[in-house]
Design a protein around this motif. Structure first.
Motif, PDB file in Angstrom:
ATOM      1  N   ARG A 111       0.744  -1.133   0.002  1.00 16.75           N
ATOM      2  CA  ARG A 111      -0.038   0.075   0.036  1.00 16.75           C
ATOM      3  C   ARG A 111       1.066   1.276   0.085  1.00 16.75           C
ATOM      4  N   ASN A 112       0.435   2.333  -0.716  1.00 22.97           N
ATOM      5  CA  ASN A 112       1.245   3.554  -0.793  1.00 22.97           C
ATOM      6  C   ASN A 112       0.945   4.559   0.381  1.00 22.97           C
ATOM      7  N   ASP A 113      -0.152   4.188   1.058  1.00 19.75           N
ATOM      8  CA  ASP A 113      -0.420   5.385   2.150  1.00 19.75           C
ATOM      9  C   ASP A 113       0.453   5.112   3.542  1.00 19.75           C
ATOM     10  N   LEU A 114       1.199   4.345   3.465  1.00 20.62           N
ATOM     11  CA  LEU A 114       1.880   3.898   4.785  1.00 20.62           C
ATOM     12  C   LEU A 114       3.222   4.590   5.053  1.00 20.62           C
ATOM     13  N   PRO A 115       3.804   4.811   6.166  1.00 21.07           N
ATOM     14  CA  PRO A 115       4.691   5.709   6.295  1.00 21.07           C
ATOM     15  C   PRO A 115       6.040   4.817   5.683  1.00 21.07           C
ATOM     16  N   GLN A 116       7.173   5.326   5.326  1.00 22.53           N
ATOM     17  CA  GLN A 116       8.310   4.537   4.838  1.00 22.53           C
ATOM     18  C   GLN A 116       9.481   4.626   5.956  1.00 22.53           C
ATOM     19  N   GLU A 117      10.362   3.565   6.109  1.00 25.44           N
ATOM     20  CA  GLU A 117      11.349   3.597   7.107  1.00 25.44           C
ATOM     21  C   GLU A 117      12.421   4.876   6.734  1.00 25.44           C
ATOM     22  N   PRO A 118      12.780   5.376   7.397  1.00 25.66           N
ATOM     23  CA  PRO A 118      13.874   6.475   7.539  1.00 25.66           C
ATOM     24  C   PRO A 118      14.837   5.788   6.527  1.00 25.66           C
ATOM     25  N   GLN A 119      15.264   6.936   5.810  1.00 31.94           N
ATOM     26  CA  GLN A 119      16.687   6.329   4.988  1.00 31.94           C
ATOM     27  C   GLN A 119      17.911   6.055   5.896  1.00 31.94           C
ATOM     28  N   GLU A 120      18.402   5.065   5.606  1.00 33.99           N
ATOM     29  CA  GLU A 120      19.729   4.709   6.438  1.00 33.99           C
ATOM     30  C   GLU A 120      20.894   4.483   5.506  1.00 33.99           C
ATOM     31  N   ASP A 121      22.068   4.813   5.821  1.00 30.91           N
ATOM     32  CA  ASP A 121      23.269   4.648   5.226  1.00 30.91           C
ATOM     33  C   ASP A 121      23.838   3.408   5.082  1.00 30.91           C
ATOM     34  N   ASP A 122      23.256   2.314   5.647  1.00 33.66           N
ATOM     35  CA  ASP A 122      23.482   0.984   5.855  1.00 33.66           C
ATOM     36  C   ASP A 122      22.701   0.018   4.747  1.00 33.66           C
ATOM     37  N   ASP A 123      21.850   0.678   4.010  1.00 33.24           N
ATOM     38  CA  ASP A 123      20.846   0.016   3.021  1.00 33.24           C
ATOM     39  C   ASP A 123      21.781  -0.391   1.886  1.00 33.24           C
ATOM     40  N   ASP A 124      22.898   0.360   1.779  1.00 34.10           N
ATOM     41  CA  ASP A 124      23.269  -0.320   0.305  1.00 34.10           C
ATOM     42  C   ASP A 124      24.259  -1.482   0.884  1.00 34.10           C
ATOM     43  N   ILE A 125      24.428  -2.520   0.077  1.00 33.62           N
ATOM     44  CA  ILE A 125      25.026  -3.608   0.253  1.00 33.62           C
ATOM     45  C   ILE A 125      26.720  -3.565  -0.362  1.00 33.62           C
ATOM     46  N   GLU A 126      27.511  -3.706   0.597  1.00 34.60           N
ATOM     47  CA  GLU A 126      28.790  -3.318   0.170  1.00 34.60           C
ATOM     48  C   GLU A 126      29.586  -4.825   0.431  1.00 34.60           C
ATOM     49  N   ILE A 127      30.101  -5.447  -0.656  1.00 29.71           N
ATOM     50  CA  ILE A 127      30.941  -6.767  -0.770  1.00 29.71           C
ATOM     51  C   ILE A 127      32.370  -6.074  -0.121  1.00 29.71           C
ATOM     52  N   VAL A 128      33.015  -6.627   0.743  1.00 31.84           N
ATOM     53  CA  VAL A 128      34.221  -6.237   1.483  1.00 31.84           C
ATOM     54  C   VAL A 128      35.174  -7.417   1.239  1.00 31.84           C
ATOM     55  N   ARG A 129      34.739  -8.501   0.788  1.00 31.40           N
ATOM     56  CA  ARG A 129      35.697  -9.613   0.372  1.00 31.40           C
ATOM     57  C   ARG A 129      35.120 -10.659  -0.575  1.00 31.40           C
ATOM     58  N   THR A 130      35.980 -10.981  -1.374  1.00 26.84           N
ATOM     59  CA  THR A 130      35.455 -12.171  -2.354  1.00 26.84           C
ATOM     60  C   THR A 130      36.686 -13.360  -2.117  1.00 26.84           C
ATOM     61  N   LYS A 131      36.019 -14.447  -2.363  1.00 33.11           N
ATOM     62  CA  LYS A 131      36.848 -15.933  -2.205  1.00 33.11           C
ATOM     63  C   LYS A 131      36.472 -16.591  -3.257  1.00 33.11           C
ATOM     64  N   ARG A 132      37.615 -17.233  -3.940  1.00 34.15           N
ATOM     65  CA  ARG A 132      37.445 -18.219  -5.146  1.00 34.15           C
ATOM     66  C   ARG A 132      38.041 -19.401  -4.658  1.00 34.15           C
TER      67      ARG A 132
END
Length: 180
Positions: A109-130
């Motif tokens: 539904r569109n009439d509901l409040p949204q969560e406040p924007q947080e900086d940690d929403d972006d996914i950051e890959i910090v290590r890759t293993k092969r």
């Protein structure tokens, strides 16, 4: 909503059933009418801990949360709060990233409040293993995982050649994830 409530080492009393149904029904306010159809609830007792798991499968989204507490009613409250946070966070991300019609955005539904924007929403890959996947059976994979001290292990199943994952569960037993 169709509720499928089951208990392990626990009798699901009418009071527990109605409490779960009442709490989970509050989640309907986040969705368009008729979006949620089935709710799977699993309650269990393990070493004096009350464990509840709620899974809500939907067409383009799977909501799942698990909570452990010494009191089942408190665990129900906590798991519903966790599901509510997941819904609000997902709605915020969907509205921000996906603007096309017919997407997941239109389940909410569109009439509901949204969560406040947080900086940690972006996914950051910090290590890759092969690594190379050695063909082995599930027992050998569990032994390798335990030997390495990890809580999961990716391997190539020697029987069918598919990539599988074994993992250690919270109850100390093991699980296997395999593709359909």
């Amino acid at each position: 909503m169709n509720f499928n409530i089951r208990g392990e080492n626990l009798e699901v009393t009418p009071a527990l059933r109605s409490y779960v149904e009442k709490k989970v029904a509050k989640l309907e306010k986040y969705f368009e009418a008729g979006t949620i159809s089935d709710v799977h609830v699993s309650m269990q007792v393990f070493n004096n801990q009350q464990i509840i798991e709620i899974t809500i499968p939907m067409s383009q989204l799977l909501l799942r949360a698990e909570e452990t507490h010494t009191d089942m009613y408190a665990a129900i409250d906590l798991v519903v709060e966790k599901l509510e946070r997941q819904i609000r966070k997902h709605k915020t991300k969907v509205n921000r990233k996906f603007r096309q019609s017919g997407g997941v955005k239109y389940m909410f539904r569109n009439d509901l409040p949204q969560e406040p924007q947080e900086d940690d929403d972006d996914i950051e890959i910090v290590r890759t293993k092969r690594f190379t996947l050695k063909p082995m059976d599930t027992e050998e994979a569990v032994l390798q995982m335990d030997m390495l001290g990890h809580n999961f292990f990716v391997f190539s199943n020697a029987i069918n050649g598919e990539t599988n994952v074994v993992y250690k569960r919270k109850d100390g037993r093991y699980g296997l994830i395999e593709p359909e």
